[in-house]
Scaffold this active site. Structure first.
Site, mmCIF file in Angstrom:
data_model
loop_
_atom_site.group_PDB
_atom_site.id
_atom_site.type_symbol
_atom_site.label_atom_id
_atom_site.label_comp_id
_atom_site.label_asym_id
_atom_site.label_seq_id
_atom_site.Cartn_x
_atom_site.Cartn_y
_atom_site.Cartn_z
ATOM 1 N N GLU B 59 -10.211 18.032 100.134
ATOM 2 C CA GLU B 59 -9.508 17.390 99.945
ATOM 3 C C GLU B 59 -8.402 16.633 101.385
ATOM 4 O O GLU B 59 -8.104 15.745 101.405
ATOM 5 C CB GLU B 59 -7.977 17.574 98.568
ATOM 6 C CG GLU B 59 -9.104 17.276 97.419
ATOM 7 C CD GLU B 59 -9.812 18.367 96.838
ATOM 8 O OE1 GLU B 59 -9.623 19.307 97.793
ATOM 9 O OE2 GLU B 59 -10.835 18.608 95.733
ATOM 10 N N ALA B 83 -6.074 13.039 90.163
ATOM 11 C CA ALA B 83 -5.069 13.039 90.768
ATOM 12 C C ALA B 83 -4.077 14.266 90.858
ATOM 13 O O ALA B 83 -3.606 14.487 92.248
ATOM 14 C CB ALA B 83 -3.690 12.372 90.406
ATOM 15 N N HIS B 128 -6.204 18.842 84.799
ATOM 16 C CA HIS B 128 -6.583 17.848 85.455
ATOM 17 C C HIS B 128 -6.451 16.648 84.196
ATOM 18 O O HIS B 128 -7.033 15.283 83.722
ATOM 19 C CB HIS B 128 -8.681 17.741 84.566
ATOM 20 C CG HIS B 128 -9.596 18.871 85.444
ATOM 21 N ND1 HIS B 128 -8.782 19.668 85.768
ATOM 22 C CD2 HIS B 128 -10.249 17.949 86.054
ATOM 23 C CE1 HIS B 128 -10.577 20.445 86.230
ATOM 24 N NE2 HIS B 128 -10.642 19.276 87.198
#
Lengths: 325, 323
Positions: B59, B83, B128
């Site tokens: 990421e 996100a 999540h």
């Protein structure tokens, strides 16, 4: 092609410029003219200058918290730099960046950075953009030996290697991660050896030898421009000064700084130039005079420049922002 | 107008913008296959591997490289996958991307879009499911939008991609298969423009994303009792359309603010202050809030259900505001 006489003299003047800028800045800081937390690169000039001498003007550099030397070596204007260090309105970043967060896009200097190894993940994106635009540029990202233990170093090298991007990773190993010794922070010892894990060339060299730095960088840059991907250079150097101005350096003895002075990269190149008949005392004095004049011009400019209006703290956030926040 | 689902509307926006501007590219984990929610499905066939970049699970490098590309001439659209994973790239978002223009005195444009699939549902569990938009409205230098309908999703994503600054687009994963009318013509939704999703004179409900739909359901139920609820969707949190919110509150004098994330230090807390500042003298009751409790999102369905704000909560809050 090895550097010719003109280029060698430019490297000499370049290192001297970095050295004298840093020393002047330290003095100004001590006199209270420059605010903030100051990190200077006295002793490490050969890395900045050797690397940047191997670059084109349109190549990019990503820098660190110890970044003045990289900017000066990349050709950044001293007036803009000095006014920024003073926090003046006409500094290159309008006083919003200061020593640790400044950029000069006009010379491809995409930012000093307050976060270690941050540039290592920005660099692959610059490389992607270069590849997409087929511009033949390269990007160099500088980082310290301490930063090589952060995740972004590994993520950045992996991505650049995976996608064969035109990036040169340059580790300035000055033996200290702030106050923690290299041996106490870095497993495996060699940072250059980490390149093998990502299948790219890694080279460890004497970072106080500007020609060795230039040569390794020229090789890495050529490889990157050819489209063969990134390289990792670990340049061993010595920081003559504290991590920051005011650092008592209780963590190290005087011997290391003495070693640094003995291996002074500027004196070393000067000797080489003298042996080849390219430099004598009179010429060296002339070069120094010119550099000092440039620096004093920048200091006078910064002194005479206005401070920003306080409410200018609210500008430059977005390209346009017609709304009340 | 044709019906599209939220995910397909986002896909349409990506296609339109990638056709319009060759500098636009998508990057993220598993995006060639369109995983995990189908938004990038098929882009590879039209735009090829140079513009639809399947990245390693990395990421910091995905988001950091997007900034590097953005400041040197490209226009990246990052798929954050979930996100929640933005924490692995938080330095890149909060310290690098958000501050690049400001710290450098306006020298550098950073036109990038972060697509943020987020939100509660289907036992996604603690890593999540979170509504993290509030983290980002607290970081100056980022624009934040949060669409609730397919048309808004398409229009806001297009605007985000064209914006010269970094924009986060929060896409509630519970909305991807919700359908709605999407204009045939290319339509942009400007940032900083709230939308009244249902007009009513008794109570204003300010709601975002999934809570817009829950609020509309609450409004339908309350209408049967003769209570008329106005549902206002800010659509972007930064910039915020204060005028539309204030106009509605001046009309109704009673306010409920509904969001999905935890109650404390949240988007709703900020909106409540904005409303209070603009409309203190117009308010006939304290502002009521609907939000999640201050716990992580649990896994087991009854536990998850307990922390999920719904239409029932909006109905209760409207009744409270009417007291």
């Amino acid at each position: 092609m090895p550097p010719g006489p003109d280029q060698l003299l430019q490297m000499y003047a370049g290192m001297l410029r970095v050295r004298l800028v840093e020393e002047r800045v330290r003095e100004l800081f001590a006199n209270g003219r420059i605010p903030g937390f100051l990190h200077t690169s006295v002793g490490q000039e050969a890395v900045a200058v050797g690397v940047c001498a191997a670059l084109r003007p349109d190549d990019y550099v990503l820098s660190t918290h110890r970044g003045h030397g990289h900017l000066v070596a990349k050709g950044g204007a001293l007036r803009g730099l000095m006014a920024e260090l003073y926090g003046k309105a006409n500094g290159v970043c309008h006083g919003k960046g200061g020593t640790m967060h400044l950029a000069d896009a006009s010379v491809g200097y995409l930012g000093a950075n307050g976060v270690l190894a941050a540039g290592c993940v920005l660099a692959p994106g610059v490389g992607l953009s270069i590849k997409h635009r087929k511009s033949g540029q390269v990007v160099v990202t500088f980082f310290g030996d301490g930063a090589a233990n952060r995740g972004p170093f590994h993520e950045g090298v992996n991505l650049a290697a995976l996608w064969t991007l035109p990036v040169v990773f340059v580790c300035e190993n000055n033996r200290w991660a702030s106050s923690t010794a290299h041996a106490l922070s870095t497993a495996g010892g060699s940072i250059a050896a980490r390149a093998a894990g990502y299948g790219i060339p890694g080279e460890s060299l004497d970072g106080n030898d500007v020609l060795a730095v230039w040569e390794a960088t020229a090789r890495a840059v050529e490889r990157a421009r050819r489209g063969d991907g990134p390289s990792l250079i670990e340049a061993h150097t010595i920081r003559w000064v504290g991590h920051f101005e005011g650092d008592g350096q209780a963590y190290r003895g005087k011997a290391e700084v003495e070693e640094g002075r003995r291996t002074d990269p500027i004196a070393r190149l000067a000797r080489g130039l003298e042996e080849r008949g390219l430099l004598d005392a009179a010429h060296a004095a002339l070069i120094r005079e010119g550099v000092v004049a440039e620096i004093e011009d920048a200091v006078a400019h910064a002194e005479a420049s206005p401070l920003p209006a306080p409410h200018d703290a609210l500008t430059d956030l977005f390209a346009y922002y017609p709304w009340r926040d | 107008m044709p019906l599209l689902d939220f995910g397909d509307a986002l896909n349409l926006a990506l296609r339109e913008e990638m056709r319009r501007d060759p500098r636009v590219y998508c990057i993220g984990e598993d995006i060639v296959l369109g995983l995990p929610f189908g938004v990038t499905k098929g882009l590879i066939d039209e735009f090829g591997a140079d513009r639809v970049l399947n990245a390693p699970i990395s990421e910091a490098a995905i988001v950091g490289s997007a900034m590097g590309a953005a400041v040197t001439g490209l226009v990246p659209v990052v798929d954050m996958h979930f996100a929640d994973f933005v924490t692995c790239a938080m330095d890149e978002v909060a310290n690098q991307i958000a501050k690049s223009r400001y710290m450098f005195g306006g020298q550098i444009d950073c036109p990038l879009t972060l697509r943020m699939p987020y939100g509660i549902g289907k036992s996604g569990g603690g890593h999540h499911s979170n509504s993290v938009e509030a983290w980002f409205i607290n970081i100056p230098g980022l624009k934040v939008c949060i669409p609730s309908t397919p048309a808004d999703a398409r229009g806001l994503l297009k605007t985000a991609i064209r914006d010269p600054d970094p924009v986060l687009v929060f896409e509630h994963r519970g909305l991807y298969r919700v359908t709605g009318e999407v204009p045939e013509a290319e339509t942009l939704v400007p940032l900083g423009s709230a939308d009244v999703k249902r007009a009513g004179g008794d109570v204003t409900v300010i709601a975002t994303a999934r809570m817009v739909h829950e609020s509309l359901e609450a409004a339908r139920r309350l209408a049967e009792e003769g209570i008329e609820v106005e549902v206002v969707d800010p659509r972007s949190l930064v910039p915020l359309d204060r005028d539309t919110l204030a106009a509605s509150v001046r009309k109704t004098s009673r306010v409920v603010i509904a969001e999905e994330g935890p109650m404390r230090g949240s988007t709703g807390a900020w909106l409540a202050w904005v409303v209070m500042e603009a409309c203190f003298d117009d308010l006939d009751a304290p502002i009521a809030r609907v939000a999640g409790p201050n716990v992580p999102i649990p896994f087991s369905p009854p536990l998850e259900g307990f922390v999920t704000p719904t239409a029932n909560d909006v109905v209760a809050a409207v009744r409270q505001a009417l007291k």
